[in-house]
Design an enzyme around this catalytic site. Structure first.
Site, PDB file in Angstrom:
ATOM      1  N   HIS A 209    -100.101  10.447  24.727  1.00 46.55           N
ATOM      2  CA  HIS A 209     -99.027  11.393  25.040  1.00 46.55           C
ATOM      3  C   HIS A 209     -99.589  12.609  25.777  1.00 46.55           C
ATOM      4  CE1 HIS A 209     -95.451  13.973  24.082  1.00 46.55           C
ATOM      5  NE2 HIS A 209     -96.387  14.907  24.086  1.00 46.55           N
ATOM      6  N   GLU A 210    -100.686  13.161  25.275  1.00 48.81           N
ATOM      7  CA  GLU A 210    -101.249  14.369  25.881  1.00 48.81           C
ATOM      8  C   GLU A 210    -101.774  14.109  27.289  1.00 48.81           C
ATOM      9  OE1 GLU A 210    -100.713  17.179  24.702  1.00 48.81           O
ATOM     10  OE2 GLU A 210     -99.927  16.467  22.796  1.00 48.81           O
TER      11      GLU A 210
ATOM     12  N   HIS B  50     -99.087  14.084  29.829  1.00 47.35           N
ATOM     13  CA  HIS B  50     -98.743  15.436  30.285  1.00 47.35           C
ATOM     14  C   HIS B  50     -99.622  15.842  31.470  1.00 47.35           C
ATOM     15  CE1 HIS B  50     -95.665  16.909  27.654  1.00 47.35           C
ATOM     16  NE2 HIS B  50     -96.358  16.738  26.544  1.00 47.35           N
TER      17      HIS B  50
ATOM     18  N   GLU C 126     -91.281  16.369  27.303  1.00 41.94           N
ATOM     19  CA  GLU C 126     -91.765  15.698  26.089  1.00 41.94           C
ATOM     20  C   GLU C 126     -91.290  14.251  26.047  1.00 41.94           C
ATOM     21  OE1 GLU C 126     -93.933  16.687  23.771  1.00 41.94           O
ATOM     22  OE2 GLU C 126     -94.225  18.449  25.034  1.00 41.94           O
TER      23      GLU C 126
END
Length: 318
Positions: free
Chosen positions: A167-168, A171, A235
């Site tokens: 997930h990070e 980003h 997100e």
């Protein structure tokens, strides 16, 4: 200029409405563009209506964006109390094996995403928020930084951590640091454009100044809500792309549920505005209660988990 600002607002509103028709990549991208357009439209109206502070607002916005983007990693590390992994291990060597595996996960995911090797930092539990399981990413795409908390190392298993790191890094791949920096800078420019003290230099009419105070409060509130909305859209996108990157949507879903349960049972106290300002960087907002709910930077965990479960079924196929 008023007509142009109106056109920007109308066009952005249309993009936002279309973007709300779906919750997948393209629609989320449209939603982000629409919200950014609304912010620019509000700023354009401010610059059109106010001559004195318009230049100041624009200059402050550009400088703020450049400084925040170029030095985002250093700024965020200071705000969060993060330290290098090597420094963290000097006084907490019991995490050596776990951090070694985390570093290997970061390297593997970065390679899959076509990103350079990120710097790994750790937020110790002594900072307060570091005791909660969480993670963040910041920095430029060419020089990213990934941070994990001591709480994440303690509470999550390797599969869950791998999902969180995916997930990070999504980003970073999506340039979300740049997107959020631009959004925050435009919001800052709006606040300065309506600043009553700057405008007092150009007018002695206290009725005008009183109007600017009210207009500034409203514009700042709207722009803050729009920035939070951009964060929520990003997100969702990072959840989707991060889950595909790790190949295990359910691991991320389980990590989010675990983080949410721990935070709900004992929310992190927001000790300063500086801490609250970093809420959008975490994979899940560790702060709860009060007015913070109105400015939520993250979608509800149950919605994120539902989307991840749906994605897991799609990836499994018939």
């Amino acid at each position: 200029m008023l007509e142009a600002a109106g056109a920007v607002l109308l066009g952005s509103a249309a993009l936002l409405m279309v973007g709300r028709l779906g919750n997948r990549g393209f629609f989320l991208w449209l939603r982000t563009v629409g919200i950014l357009g609304l912010l620019v439209g509000i700023l354009s109206l401010a610059l059109a209506a106010l001559t004195g502070s318009a230049i100041a607002g624009l200059v402050v916005g550009v400088i703020t964006a450049a400084m925040m983007y170029l030095f985002s990693s250093r700024i965020v590390r200071i705000q969060m109390g993060a330290v290098d992994a090597e420094e963290f291990l000097r006084y907490k060597p019991e995490y050596a094996d776990k951090l070694r595996r985390v570093q290997e996960m970061v390297s593997k995911l970065a390679s899959k995403a076509g990103l350079p090797e990120p710097e790994l930092v750790v937020v110790p539990e002594e900072t307060g928020v570091g005791g909660y399981p969480n993670a963040f990413a910041t920095g430029r795409r060419s020089k990213p930084t990934v941070g994990v908390t001591e709480g994440l190392l303690r509470h999550l298993d390797d599969d869950e951590i791998y999902g969180v790191l995916g997930h990070e890094l999504a980003h970073v791949k999506n340039r979300d640091t740049l997107v959020m920096t631009v959004a925050a800078a435009v919001s800052t420019a709006i606040a300065y454009a309506f600043d009553p003290w700057l405008n007092a230099m150009y007018t002695e009419d206290w009725e005008d100044i009183a109007f600017l105070v009210l207009a500034g409060m409203l514009a700042s509130l709207i722009s803050t809500l729009l920035v939070a909305a951009i964060s929520r859209s990003r997100e969702y996108l990072a959840d989707e792309e991060g889950a595909k990157l790790s190949g295990n949507p359910m691991a991320l879903a389980e990590a989010l549920e675990k983080i949410e349960a721990i935070v709900k049972s004992n929310p992190a106290p927001a000790r300063s505005l500086s801490e609250v300002s970093t809420a959008h960087l975490w994979i899940e907002n560790p702060f709860r209660g009060g007015l913070l709910r109105l400015f939520s930077t993250h979608p509800p965990v149950e919605k994120r988990v539902e989307r991840l479960r749906r994605l897991a079924r799609e990836l499994q196929g018939p």
